[in-house]
Design a protein around this motif. Structure first.
Motif, mmCIF file in Angstrom:
data_model
loop_
_atom_site.group_PDB
_atom_site.id
_atom_site.type_symbol
_atom_site.label_atom_id
_atom_site.label_comp_id
_atom_site.label_asym_id
_atom_site.label_seq_id
_atom_site.Cartn_x
_atom_site.Cartn_y
_atom_site.Cartn_z
ATOM 1 N N ILE A 1 -2.256 -7.509 -1.445
ATOM 2 C CA ILE A 1 -1.371 -6.344 -1.349
ATOM 3 C C ILE A 1 -1.612 -5.815 0.062
ATOM 4 C CG2 ILE A 1 -0.708 -4.107 -2.302
ATOM 5 C CD1 ILE A 1 -2.212 -4.921 -4.881
ATOM 6 N N ILE A 2 -0.727 -6.128 0.979
ATOM 7 C CA ILE A 2 -0.959 -5.872 2.399
ATOM 8 C C ILE A 2 -0.446 -4.489 2.772
ATOM 9 C CG2 ILE A 2 -0.478 -6.664 4.742
ATOM 10 C CD1 ILE A 2 -0.189 -9.480 3.632
ATOM 11 N N GLY A 3 -1.280 -3.711 3.438
ATOM 12 C CA GLY A 3 -0.900 -2.373 3.865
ATOM 13 C C GLY A 3 0.301 -2.395 4.788
ATOM 14 N N GLU A 4 0.965 -1.257 4.892
ATOM 15 C CA GLU A 4 2.191 -1.178 5.692
ATOM 16 C C GLU A 4 1.924 -1.010 7.177
ATOM 17 O OE1 GLU A 4 4.568 1.914 3.995
ATOM 18 O OE2 GLU A 4 5.412 0.585 2.465
ATOM 19 N N ARG A 5 0.734 -0.542 7.553
ATOM 20 C CA ARG A 5 0.442 -0.313 8.969
ATOM 21 C C ARG A 5 -1.022 -0.599 9.237
ATOM 22 N NH1 ARG A 5 -0.494 5.812 8.690
ATOM 23 N NH2 ARG A 5 -0.189 6.225 6.473
ATOM 24 N N PRO A 6 -1.346 -0.932 10.477
ATOM 25 C CA PRO A 6 -2.734 -1.292 10.791
ATOM 26 C C PRO A 6 -3.692 -0.130 10.585
ATOM 27 C CG PRO A 6 -1.226 -1.983 12.521
ATOM 28 C CD PRO A 6 -0.453 -1.092 11.618
ATOM 29 N N GLY A 7 -4.969 -0.480 10.419
ATOM 30 C CA GLY A 7 -5.995 0.532 10.328
ATOM 31 C C GLY A 7 -6.174 1.263 11.641
ATOM 32 N N PRO A 8 -6.865 2.394 11.633
ATOM 33 C CA PRO A 8 -7.035 3.188 12.853
ATOM 34 C C PRO A 8 -7.980 2.562 13.868
ATOM 35 C CG PRO A 8 -8.252 4.160 11.040
ATOM 36 C CD PRO A 8 -7.441 3.054 10.454
ATOM 37 N N GLU B 1 -5.377 -4.538 12.440
ATOM 38 C CA GLU B 1 -4.925 -5.364 11.327
ATOM 39 C C GLU B 1 -4.553 -4.473 10.150
ATOM 40 O OE1 GLU B 1 -4.488 -8.543 11.660
ATOM 41 O OE2 GLU B 1 -5.501 -8.695 13.600
ATOM 42 N N LYS B 2 -3.671 -4.965 9.304
ATOM 43 C CA LYS B 2 -3.314 -4.264 8.078
ATOM 44 C C LYS B 2 -4.366 -4.524 6.999
ATOM 45 C CE LYS B 2 1.697 -4.587 8.877
ATOM 46 N NZ LYS B 2 2.987 -5.094 8.340
ATOM 47 N N SER B 3 -4.527 -3.582 6.103
ATOM 48 C CA SER B 3 -5.493 -3.752 5.019
ATOM 49 C C SER B 3 -5.045 -4.871 4.086
ATOM 50 C CB SER B 3 -5.654 -2.449 4.231
ATOM 51 O OG SER B 3 -4.434 -2.099 3.584
ATOM 52 N N ARG B 4 -6.030 -5.520 3.482
ATOM 53 C CA ARG B 4 -5.779 -6.591 2.511
ATOM 54 C C ARG B 4 -6.410 -6.185 1.191
ATOM 55 N NH1 ARG B 4 -3.722 -8.119 7.467
ATOM 56 N NH2 ARG B 4 -3.036 -10.283 7.477
ATOM 57 N N ASN B 5 -5.603 -5.620 0.296
ATOM 58 C CA ASN B 5 -6.057 -5.309 -1.051
ATOM 59 C C ASN B 5 -5.701 -6.482 -1.957
ATOM 60 O OD1 ASN B 5 -6.625 -2.226 -0.521
ATOM 61 N ND2 ASN B 5 -4.597 -2.634 0.290
ATOM 62 N N LEU B 6 -6.310 -6.542 -3.131
ATOM 63 C CA LEU B 6 -6.154 -7.714 -3.990
ATOM 64 C C LEU B 6 -5.575 -7.349 -5.347
ATOM 65 C CD1 LEU B 6 -9.642 -9.402 -3.410
ATOM 66 C CD2 LEU B 6 -7.461 -10.131 -2.416
ATOM 67 N N TYR B 7 -4.693 -8.194 -5.854
ATOM 68 C CA TYR B 7 -4.350 -8.206 -7.277
ATOM 69 C C TYR B 7 -4.559 -9.615 -7.785
ATOM 70 C CZ TYR B 7 -2.171 -8.481 -11.744
ATOM 71 O OH TYR B 7 -2.000 -8.712 -13.087
ATOM 72 N N MET B 8 -5.227 -9.738 -8.924
ATOM 73 C CA MET B 8 -5.410 -11.038 -9.561
ATOM 74 C C MET B 8 -5.378 -10.872 -11.074
ATOM 75 S SD MET B 8 -8.527 -12.565 -7.265
ATOM 76 C CE MET B 8 -8.326 -12.932 -5.533
ATOM 77 N N ARG B 9 -4.974 -11.931 -11.735
ATOM 78 C CA ARG B 9 -5.037 -11.998 -13.199
ATOM 79 C C ARG B 9 -6.292 -12.783 -13.555
ATOM 80 N NH1 ARG B 9 -0.814 -12.171 -17.074
ATOM 81 N NH2 ARG B 9 -1.743 -12.247 -19.172
ATOM 82 N N LEU C 1 1.516 1.239 -2.798
ATOM 83 C CA LEU C 1 1.726 -0.203 -2.878
ATOM 84 C C LEU C 1 0.888 -0.821 -3.992
ATOM 85 C CD1 LEU C 1 1.673 -1.124 0.929
ATOM 86 C CD2 LEU C 1 3.659 -1.256 -0.587
ATOM 87 N N ILE C 2 -0.363 -0.386 -4.110
ATOM 88 C CA ILE C 2 -1.267 -0.939 -5.117
ATOM 89 C C ILE C 2 -0.745 -0.651 -6.515
ATOM 90 C CG2 ILE C 2 -3.566 -0.692 -6.121
ATOM 91 C CD1 ILE C 2 -4.567 -0.238 -3.200
ATOM 92 N N PHE C 3 -0.372 0.598 -6.777
ATOM 93 C CA PHE C 3 0.082 0.945 -8.124
ATOM 94 C C PHE C 3 1.454 0.347 -8.422
ATOM 95 C CE2 PHE C 3 -3.358 4.025 -7.906
ATOM 96 C CZ PHE C 3 -3.842 3.995 -9.206
ATOM 97 N N SER C 4 2.292 0.185 -7.412
ATOM 98 C CA SER C 4 3.580 -0.475 -7.629
ATOM 99 C C SER C 4 3.378 -1.927 -8.031
ATOM 100 C CB SER C 4 4.421 -0.376 -6.357
ATOM 101 O OG SER C 4 5.635 -1.088 -6.504
#
Length: 723
Positions: free
Chosen positions: A345-352, A356-364, A393-396
């Motif tokens: 789940i890639i963030g919409e804008r780079p970190g401060p 780079e954009k954040s890389r959050n995870l969703y997995m089953r 983005l994460i909750f969506s």
């Protein structure tokens, strides 16, 4: 990109054409779990295997075959031909004149039984001459199973650790022993999978760290030469740590799922003052650390270039990543991924501080468990953990995935880098940031007085970056509350139990959120009941027992909002192996190296999926007066006597719930990593709407009936406090 002449044996495609040439491996294999494809007719497990080789190798090939059921008493109808090996070609992720990263992407169809898979790599040999196993194996769940999980964090040593007292990553031997009894389907790394802090002690940032003037330190350039030396340091440290046994053996046999934290970059990254975090050196090492985090921990191609002050195109993100620097791409190949990893789940804008954009995870994670991993480092500042739009983005993504699962998902596991249900230390923050510290800081600056109290970066009190990292820090309080409330709403909407994993603090504990007892909601029906499994560290040294005891004394009852309370659970009913770790009255914090095991309870769920007590009566456990008492039957039996305390046995009192075991090291001098176990059970959720659910969220303190207010307790049982 074309390679230079120093690799004459390498063709334009980057590898040798000699079919008989050995594959000289520098590091690996490392196996990762990626995700599952679940349809009405089949379920497919997907993962990857990574190796790092010397340049000039032929393209490696992997042979994969099913080795049959995990359980010896299971029979199958498969023919011998169905277990023949399949050849899988590798993909080159990255190459420079010193090394090549290769990824094998694998997928297997889940069977009616839990299956063991076996793989080998043709002509594999270690470049350092180490012994090579004939093959490696891993386990995948059956089509009707949820994954069995191991959780760890802080897998390395802080600078200055006495290595004679804290002998190596010994607990990985116990992980492998438990895995042999009942295999883990995945191991979840909660951050600090290795410690890169030595870069400022004996690495290329040593001279920069020694600059006495903070302004000169902030203004220091991060040119391509310094970047290259930092790049070499991070790469070598990954190879060194990932090649140490028994961690090395676990890496090849238990699929990994990882998020990063500060020590994967450098201690405190993101939590120092903003003007210092924006200095070129911090931004530069953030980019280099991200490069090797992508390669080693996620098996994906890194950015083509990372931040340097002498390449302006890299100093600001272009399309969410650092711009390309021709010097960094010289004699270098970087794969252009055709499609992004669908677990991201890639963030919409780079970190401060990282381009780079954040890389959050969703997995089953098998049949009934969903997983979210929060990247709480890429976007972190002293005043935020993640951007608000990243939570959206994460909750969506979570809502769409759970809706597509057609009611199968009964548990959501949320991975955080730091605990979220944890004792407050606001009083310590107030002291360390008060005007009274200023004269001591001045003496430190001029004469070195109290040198151990202040960090070498921004001159602030050294503990402040750790305190500011916590969700319970005052500046993160609102973000924390809103996040928990959104998880509560998700739990209600889908009747799914939320369980949170968090590490970082170098001790073990069990925190939990739950409905205010005045609402009279049993845990089996309570969407606010969320456990925070705090497991840390698996390798780093624990804090002194005085610190653990202090945290236990700060274990107050907190009111997060009018409907939600929180506190730590009584869990450690005795000292591990008779070794004194904390005070005898301290049942809530364990300062000893540890890791956690999480297993779905596969006892038959009663008809209608209503949670029940062992005697068959729904929610028969009496409501407690407050959270210092057990909240349900699974907590009443918590501790060393719980059936799941050995890490591989199961309980049956809470069908459809989770057994959670924490395996605690007895003594660090035991090179075999002997442990004692403690366990409890988390009930499945059978949500029943109540009048209390219509209450609006508020920051005001709830008022309890006098009969439910905590009575006078000893110092280890503090009174309630407003969050």
């Amino acid at each position: 990109m074309a390679l230079s002449d120093n690799a004459a044996a390498v063709q334009s495609n980057g590898w040798s054409s000699d079919p008989n040439a050995p594959v000289d491996v520098i590091c690996g294999p490392l196996i990762n779990f990626k995700n599952m494809d679940v349809t009405s007719s089949s379920s497919v497990w997907r993962g990857s295997i990574l190796i790092v080789t010397k340049p000039g190798q032929r393209q490696p090939q992997l042979l994969l075959r099913q080795a049959g059921p995990v359980a010896s008493n299971v029979t199958t109808n498969g023919s011998p031909a169905s277990h023949s090996a399949v050849a899988i070609d590798s993909v080159r992720l990255y190459q420079d004149p010193q090394k090549v990263f290769w990824r094998f992407s694998i997928s297997v169809t889940l069977q009616p039984y839990e299956a063991r898979w076996e793989y080998s790599i043709s002509d594999f040999q270690y470049a350092d001459g180490s012994e090579v196993p004939s093959s490696w194996d891993f386990a995948v769940p059956s089509v009707s199973q949820s994954m069995r999980l191991m959780f760890h964090s802080c897998n390395g040593f802080s600078v200055g650790t006495d290595m004679d007292a804290w002998v190596g990553p010994n607990l990985w031997k116990d992980v492998l022993r438990v895995h042999a009894q009942k295999p883990f389907h995945a191991m979840i790394g909660g951050g600090d999978q290795l410690y890169n802090d030595g870069i400022r002690v004996d690495g290329p940032l040593k001279e920069w760290t020694a600059i006495g003037n903070p302004q000169k330190r902030r203004a220091h350039n991060f040119d391509n030469d310094l970047r290259a030396r930092c790049d070499e340091y991070y790469y070598a440290n990954y190879v060194r740590w990932y090649s140490i046994e028994p961690f090395k053996a676990a890496n090849g046999r238990i699929p990994q799922i990882n998020v990063w934290d500060d020590h994967d970059i450098i201690d405190g990254f993101g939590s120092y003052t903003d003007h210092f975090m924006r200095c070129s050196v911090f931004r530069g090492i953030g980019g280099v650390a991200f490069k090797y985090y992508c390669l080693f921990q996620h098996h994906i191609a890194p950015p083509k270039s990372t931040y340097t002050t002498d390449a302006p195109q890299t100093m600001h993100a272009v399309n969410g990543t650092a711009g390309a620097d021709p010097r960094q791409l010289e004699n270098t190949f970087v794969l252009e991924e055709k499609t992004p990893d669908d677990s991201w789940i890639i963030g919409e804008r780079p970190g401060p501080y990282v381009e780079e954009k954040s890389r959050n995870l969703y997995m089953r994670l098998g049949k009934r468990i969903a997983f979210i991993g929060i990247d709480a480092r890429t976007e972190r500042t002293r005043h935020q953990v993640n951007y608000p739009d990243t939570y959206d983005l994460i909750f969506s993504r979570l809502e769409s995935e759970v809706a597509a699962a057609n009611g199968d998902i009964k548990h959501l596991i949320v991975l955080l880098g730091v605990p979220i249900a944890y004792p407050r230390l606001a009083w310590l923050e107030n002291i360390l940031s008060s005007p009274f510290i200023a004269p001591i800081r001045l003496l430190n600056k001029r004469f070195g007085f109290a040198g151990g109290l202040f960090n070498q970066f921004d001159g602030q009190v050294d503990l402040l970056d750790d305190l500011d990292d916590h969700y319970t820090a005052r500046q993160h309080k609102k973000e924390r509350r809103v996040f928990i409330q959104r998880l509560q709403e998700f739990s209600k909407a889908h009747s799914a139990r939320v369980t949170i994993l968090g590490g970082d603090v170098h001790l073990a504990a069990i925190g939990r959120f739950y409905s205010n007892p005045s609402l009279h909601i049993h845990s089996e029906h309570d969407p606010r009941y969320m456990v925070n499994v705090i497991s840390s560290a698996i390798t780093n040294k624990p804090p002194p027992k005085t610190v653990a005891n202090l945290l236990a004394r700060r274990n107050k009852l907190h009111h997060m909002d009018p409907s939600t309370d929180e506190t730590l659970m009584d869990f450690f009913d005795r000292q591990p192996g008779g070794q004194e770790k904390s005070a005898s009255w301290n049942k809530v914090t364990m300062p000893s190296r540890n890791y956690a095991c999480i297993t779905e309870i596969d006892a038959p769920v009663p008809s209608g999926n209503t949670a029940s007590a062992p005697n068959g009566e729904a929610s028969a456990f009496p409501l407690p007066a407050d959270g210092h008492a057990p909240l349900h039957q699974g907590e009443a039996g918590a501790g060393s006597g719980h059936p799941a305390a050995d890490g591989f046995s199961s309980s049956s009192a809470m069908p459809g719930g989770l057994d959670v075991a924490i395996r605690v090291e007895i003594t660090p001098q035991d090179r075999e990593g002997g442990t004692d176990g403690y366990a409890f059970s988390i009930p499945a959720l059978a949500y029943v709407p109540s009048e209390a659910d219509s209450r609006p969220h508020s920051r005001t303190r709830s008022l309890r009936p006098r009969s439910l207010r905590p009575q006078s307790r000893q110092s280890a049982r503090p009174h309630s406090a407003v969050n």
